[in-house]
Design a protein around this motif. Structure first.
Motif, PDB file in Angstrom:
ATOM      1  N   SER A 178       5.480   9.892   1.382  1.00 48.57           N
ATOM      2  CA  SER A 178       5.517   7.930   1.447  1.00 48.57           C
ATOM      3  C   SER A 178       5.990   6.898   0.174  1.00 48.57           C
ATOM      4  N   THR A 179       6.971   6.138   0.736  1.00 48.04           N
ATOM      5  CA  THR A 179       7.294   4.540  -0.427  1.00 48.04           C
ATOM      6  C   THR A 179       4.712   4.856  -0.701  1.00 48.04           C
TER       7      THR A 179
ATOM      8  N   GLN B 298       1.351   3.621  -4.992  1.00 49.74           N
ATOM      9  CA  GLN B 298      -0.276   3.885  -5.155  1.00 49.74           C
ATOM     10  C   GLN B 298      -1.149   4.932  -6.073  1.00 49.74           C
ATOM     11  N   LEU B 299      -0.032   5.678  -5.999  1.00 50.96           N
ATOM     12  CA  LEU B 299      -0.881   6.462  -7.220  1.00 50.96           C
ATOM     13  C   LEU B 299       0.098   5.858  -8.954  1.00 50.96           C
TER      14      LEU B 299
ATOM     15  N   VAL C 185      -0.245   8.003 -12.373  1.00 47.96           N
ATOM     16  CA  VAL C 185      -0.201   9.076 -12.131  1.00 47.96           C
ATOM     17  C   VAL C 185       1.825   9.424 -12.560  1.00 47.96           C
ATOM     18  N   ASP C 186       1.564  10.027 -13.025  1.00 51.57           N
ATOM     19  CA  ASP C 186       3.156  10.613 -13.867  1.00 51.57           C
ATOM     20  C   ASP C 186       3.781  12.106 -12.955  1.00 51.57           C
TER      21      ASP C 186
ATOM     22  N   ARG D 156       1.704  -0.922   7.216  1.00 49.73           N
ATOM     23  CA  ARG D 156       1.137  -0.800   5.816  1.00 49.73           C
ATOM     24  C   ARG D 156       0.883   0.308   5.235  1.00 49.73           C
ATOM     25  N   GLY D 157       0.839   1.212   4.283  1.00 51.40           N
ATOM     26  CA  GLY D 157       0.928   2.722   4.330  1.00 51.40           C
ATOM     27  C   GLY D 157       1.742   3.530   4.922  1.00 51.40           C
ATOM     28  N   GLY D 158       1.416   4.867   4.917  1.00 54.16           N
ATOM     29  CA  GLY D 158       2.839   5.498   5.540  1.00 54.16           C
ATOM     30  C   GLY D 158       3.716   5.420   6.628  1.00 54.16           C
TER      31      GLY D 158
END
Length: 659
Positions: free
Chosen positions: A155-156, A161-162, A167-168, A297-299
């Motif tokens: 999800s967006t 978050q990552l 995180v790449d 919020r979230g997914g």
């Protein structure tokens, strides 16, 4: 392909991770791939594993949550299993403990790893009231996913978050839904009569009963008139919830047809959890034609279209949750409209389509692994995750000069141009910058790029001319012609380019530094290490000088064959559009991504990809020029040697350089 799937949890405990693994196994079997599942052993497995081999390892249950098993496998044991299977790719399903051992082994054996982010362990640690564990979970998650060849997020919000953790190599990969099992026709009046004998409106939840799911927020609904609350699932919070919701019906864990019938028999589905990376039960409710009320919020944000097929309420605001549910409970006609829209929203989210995407991600990881190995051998950095936020809002630039070679000149971008003329990504970017400038002041643009030029031409010819024009923004995209030459020294070339970047920065110019890239073809592997090392140095240059970096290794779509023109070495119109909008994002142009999507729908490339005449029309002339010490840029002048004034979209007018 031989795919090893390493899962933190597995049968007989069914959850989102296990369910996804089973769908992946089914798809891979249908496509003729061989599979191995490495997972915790927690009991007898009787389900169909679709031809997969299994290596179920001894595990221990978490004291507070026995359904969750932890494997402390030795690296040597995993290495033996993967060697014996001769894995082509390692799929890490919601990796954390076992997954960390997996990425270590993948590096040791040079196997590409694809990490699928499914569980927000950081949020779970916070919900369980262990702040020190939350900090560890964040650092461990970042370290693990940065080490994986590729990370798939559903999800967006999960991607954001990552990205925030550094995180790449992030790719969007959602979840499919079984629209045959979950459908409105499963609705059972008999079941409804048993559960709500008084004809109440049924509001239901499906999922794990655990603190991170925030099911206790449903207490806000317990006294809604005319409502029967149904809780489907099990977990450590069940006893406390039964005490807090004495009027609710608790069914326990359901699966298969029984779950599908129950879900379709709801009138409203509620989902209060704020730490969902996706929300598979939301998709299943939508497929069942049930309106959804979920936290914003979230997914859920990617799944629920507020006021179309459900409502998103303010996170943590149980009064808003109650109001949204009350709205649907009190309006049967709205529920019917939302129900039809809900079913329609999932028609393209099949597991078959998601499975095909996954295999594509496996192939990409296999292409990237040799590049990563070369980077590791030379202590070279991988590209950082692209971040629009890092660039900040675009300043009101007034004078933009583009430096470079044929790619910046725009070769092969013939879209809507007279014969023999080209647009190119820099021309397109200039239009976006002028548009972002709001028309409040004139916007001037020059393009000094000439095909076949190299870094020393940029320093001795283009740079002095640019400095005389006193620009406030300069793009520097050069190096590919140098890197494909015999005996190219990428670090030395990057140091040369650094001299030019520092000169521009010292003159007060903002600089957009662009990393060169290669098409996704077998022949390109010959230059992959050289390009990777050069681009690693450009990341350092950008960091040291304060230049803005468009790191195209973080956008692997640019290498796809559909982006490249007939000569196989220049971008076609589609590729130039992609590059222009990625540059606009890096510069902080507002709504660049939305504009890119709109642009793509309005343009159809009229140029053609590589055809059978490539050798005669492009390769042979190139070889002839090289043998005679000539280049395609000999005798050519810059595309726009002086400023042109961009007054409105598609309009340019020559103006003198500022004195």
């Amino acid at each position: 392909m031989r795919v090893a799937l390493l899962a933190e949890s597995f049968l007989p405990h069914m959850n989102g991770v296990t369910g996804s693994v089973l769908h992946v196994l089914r798809h891979l079997e249908r496509q003729g791939h061989q599979t191995l599942v490495i997972a915790p052993k927690a009991g007898e497995v009787t389900a169909d594993l679709h031809g997969a081999r299994t290596a179920l390892l001894r595990s221990v249950p978490l004291p507070s949550y026995p359904q969750v098993r932890v494997v402390f496998a030795r690296v040597a044991r995993l290495a033996t299993l993967l060697r014996a299977f001769d894995a082509d790719v390692l799929h890490l399903a919601s990796p954390f403990v076992l997954g960390w051992q997996g990425v270590v082994v993948a590096d040791a054996l040079c196997i590409p790893s694809v990490a699928v982010y499914q569980t927000d362990v950081i949020a779970y640690a916070q919900k369980y009231g262990i702040p020190q564990a939350s900090a560890f979970a964040a650092s461990h998650t970042a370290r693990l996913h940065r080490r994986a060849t590729l990370t798939l997020a559903p999800s967006t919000s999960a991607i954001q978050q990552l990205e925030g953790l550094g995180v790449d190599r992030l790719r969007r990969w959602g979840r499919g839904v079984d629209a045959e099992r979950f459908r409105p026709e499963r609705r059972s009046e008999h079941w409804r009569g048993r559960v709500a004998a008084g004809g109440e409106t049924i509001v239901g939840y499906v999922g794990r009963l655990a603190p991170e799911k925030q099911v206790e927020d449903l207490i806000a609904l317990r006294d809604l008139p005319g409502v029967r609350l149904v809780i489907v699932g099990d977990g450590p919070s069940r006893s406390a919830l039964e005490r807090a919701l004495p009027g609710a019906v608790f069914t326990g864990h359901l699966s298969g047809t029984e779950l599908a019938e129950t879900l379709a028999s709801f009138d409203v589905f509620v989902h209060p959890g704020e730490s969902e990376t996706f929300g598979q039960t939301i998709q299943e409710a939508l497929a069942s034609g049930v309106p959804v009320v979920a936290t914003g919020r979230g997914g859920p944000v990617d799944l629920v279209r507020s006021s179309v097929d459900g409502w998103l309420y303010r996170p943590g605001d149980v009064a808003d949750l109650r109001a949204r549910v009350s709205d649907l409970v009190g309006d049967p006609s709205k529920r019917r409209a939302f129900s039809a829209a809900a079913r329609a929203s999932v028609k393209d989210r099949t597991w078959e389509a998601l499975g095909d995407q996954l295999v594509g991600h496996y192939e990409e990881a296999r292409m990237l692994r040799p590049i990563d190995d070369a980077m590791l051998a030379r202590s070279v950095t991988r590209p950082a995750a692209p971040s629009i936020a890092e660039a900040g809002p675009a300043p009101r630039w007034k004078r933009f000069v583009a430096l470079g070679d044929s790619l910046t000149e725009g070769l092969s971008d013939s879209s809507r141009m007279p014969a023999g003329e080209y647009r190119g990504w820099a021309d397109r970017l200039a239009q976006l910058l002028a548009h972002g400038n709001g028309g409040s002041s004139p916007f001037r643009y020059a393009n000094l790029a000439i095909r076949s030029k190299r870094i020393h031409h940029l320093l001795t010819e283009q740079l002095p001319a640019a400095l005389q024009m006193r620009p406030d923004l300069v793009s520097v995209f050069m190096g590919a012609n140098d890197l494909v030459g015999r005996g190219a020294d990428p670090r030395a070339l990057a140091r040369e380019l650094e001299v030019g970047v520092r000169s521009l920065r010292d003159a007060g110019c903002d600089v957009l530094l662009v990393t060169p890239f290669l098409p996704r073809r077998r022949a390109a592997v010959l230059f992959a290490r050289t390009f990777a090392e050069f681009n690693s140095e450009l990341r350092r240059v950008a960091a040291d000088t304060g230049a803005r970096l468009l790191d195209l290794e973080a956008h692997p779509e640019i290498g796809h064959i559909d982006m490249w023109g007939a000569d196989r070495v220049h971008l076609r119109s589609r590729g130039h559009r992609f590059l222009a909008y990625r540059a606009a994002e890096a510069l902080g142009v507002p709504h660049a991504e939305a504009l890119a999507d709109l642009d793509a729908t309005l343009h159809i490339d009229d140029d053609e990809a590589a055809g059978p005449g490539w050798l005669r029309e492009h390769a042979v002339p190139w070889v002839w020029r090289r043998l005679h010490g000539r280049t395609a840029g000999d005798g050519r002048s810059a595309k726009h040697a002086d400023y042109v004034l961009i007054e409105r979209p598609g309009s340019t007018r020559s103006v003198p350089a500022p004195s």
